[in-house]
Design a protein around this motif. Structure first.
Motif, mmCIF file in Angstrom:
data_model
loop_
_atom_site.group_PDB
_atom_site.id
_atom_site.type_symbol
_atom_site.label_atom_id
_atom_site.label_comp_id
_atom_site.label_asym_id
_atom_site.label_seq_id
_atom_site.Cartn_x
_atom_site.Cartn_y
_atom_site.Cartn_z
ATOM 1 N N GLU A 37 -14.592 17.256 -19.565
ATOM 2 C CA GLU A 37 -15.612 17.459 -20.597
ATOM 3 C C GLU A 37 -15.922 18.939 -20.692
ATOM 4 N N PRO A 38 -15.876 19.529 -21.903
ATOM 5 C CA PRO A 38 -16.178 20.956 -22.042
ATOM 6 C C PRO A 38 -17.539 21.311 -21.424
ATOM 7 N N LEU A 39 -17.601 22.501 -20.812
ATOM 8 C CA LEU A 39 -18.807 22.956 -20.116
ATOM 9 C C LEU A 39 -19.647 23.816 -21.065
ATOM 10 N N GLN A 40 -20.909 23.439 -21.273
ATOM 11 C CA GLN A 40 -21.810 24.174 -22.170
ATOM 12 C C GLN A 40 -22.076 25.574 -21.603
ATOM 13 N N CYS A 41 -21.955 26.599 -22.471
ATOM 14 C CA CYS A 41 -22.304 27.955 -22.049
ATOM 15 C C CYS A 41 -23.807 28.037 -21.781
ATOM 16 N N GLY A 42 -24.203 28.834 -20.813
ATOM 17 C CA GLY A 42 -25.606 28.974 -20.463
ATOM 18 C C GLY A 42 -26.253 30.174 -21.134
ATOM 19 N N PRO A 43 -27.526 30.348 -20.960
ATOM 20 C CA PRO A 43 -28.240 31.498 -21.545
ATOM 21 C C PRO A 43 -27.589 32.816 -21.146
ATOM 22 N N GLY A 44 -27.463 33.699 -22.117
ATOM 23 C CA GLY A 44 -26.860 35.005 -21.875
ATOM 24 C C GLY A 44 -25.355 35.011 -21.955
ATOM 25 N N THR A 45 -24.767 33.916 -22.431
ATOM 26 C CA THR A 45 -23.311 33.846 -22.561
ATOM 27 C C THR A 45 -22.957 33.217 -23.904
ATOM 28 N N TYR A 46 -21.677 33.354 -24.259
ATOM 29 C CA TYR A 46 -21.208 32.734 -25.493
ATOM 30 C C TYR A 46 -19.692 32.503 -25.376
#
Length: 286
Positions: free
Chosen positions: A244-253
């Motif tokens: 399952e794709p991993l959601q980017c966290g705050p401060g990333t894209y």
């Protein structure tokens, strides 16, 4: 004096069983001679081929007074300089004249020789049933007709990694199913004996399992393509083997097809993030 008899001292005698008297006036107990191989001669026979021996379960050597029952683990056969022609002209084996021990790779019952079935082997002489010596070993195949019967449990290696041979594999090694990979056997991959569905996060091709590469994800089992389930969606990261794709966290894209989330430039402010998107560098406004 009729045929099938002989006389001595004014007395008449019948020719003994196993012999025959073909002419009149015979004067000794040998009569005309011995009954021919493949036939038997009861008492007072007048032909060297008085009675055909019978079926494949019996045989009659030269001079037979009656058919002889074949032993277990033997088959009946013809003998002599013309045994090939005799066999060709006697498909039902009614004039067999000898018995022979069943060779490895075969089994014999009631005088008939059969090849061990495909998927089984016969390593010893004198086998008496179709089980032969046992089943072919996992990772190998044991053919039979139109080939010779197999004589050992590991008659032939299964082959390349895209084939597998469970126990009792016969003439043909099965090809691995699409979306499966082969398992078991030696390190050289030539004796695989089972197939397994490709797990999520992987794809399988030609019997070999591969990890889904960076930038894609594999959500389902039995995938067959290196793209797996597809490219990683924007705002997510997909390192090797991702299910399952991993959601980017705050401060990333991440813009899509990425295996890691890129760090936004600058230093993020302290306190709760106000970042509302993760699929573009434009999302990095603090």
């Amino acid at each position: 004096l009729p045929a099938s008899h002989w006389c001595e001292g004014g007395l008449r005698y019948q020719c003994d069983a196993g012999k025959y008297g073909a002419t009149e006036g015979l004067s000794d107990a040998h009569c005309t001679g011995l009954c021919h191989a493949g036939y038997y001669c009861p008492t007072a026979s007048d032909s060297a081929m008085q009675i055909r021996c019978g079926d494949a379960s019996v045989y009659c050597p030269t001079g037979s007074p009656h058919p002889t029952k074949v032993l277990p683990g033997f088959f009946t056969t013809h003998t002599g300089a013309y045994q090939g022609a005799l066999a060709l002209n006697d498909p039902l084996n009614t004039t067999a004249s000898a018995q022979q021990l069943c060779e490895p790779g075969n089994w014999c019952a009631e005088g008939v020789k059969y090849q061990c079935p495909a998927g089984r082997y016969g390593w010893s002489y004198g086998l008496t049933n179709s089980s032969c010596s046992g089943p072919c070993a996992p990772g190998y195949y044991c053919p039979s007709y139109p080939h010779l019967g197999s004589v050992k449990a590991d008659q032939h290696e299964c082959g390349q990694v895209d084939h597998y041979c469970p126990q009792s594999t016969g003439n043909v090694a099965p090809t691995v199913a699409a979306g499966y990979y082969t398992v078991g056997g030696n390190d050289d991959n030539r004796t695989r004996y089972a197939q397994t569905p490709c797990e999520a996060g992987h794809y399988c091709k030609g019997g070999v399992k591969h990890v889904c590469p960076d930038g894609v994800y594999g959500r389902k089992a039995k995938l067959q393509d290196p793209k797996c389930s597809g490219y990683c969606p924007p705002g997510h990261a997909c390192p090797k083997g991702t299910v399952e794709p991993l959601q980017c966290g705050p401060g990333t894209y991440a813009t899509g097809g990425a295996y890691f989330c890129s760090q936004c430039p600058g230093s993020p402010p302290t306190g709760p993030s106000r970042q509302t998107c993760f699929n573009s560098r434009k999302c990095c406004g603090y």
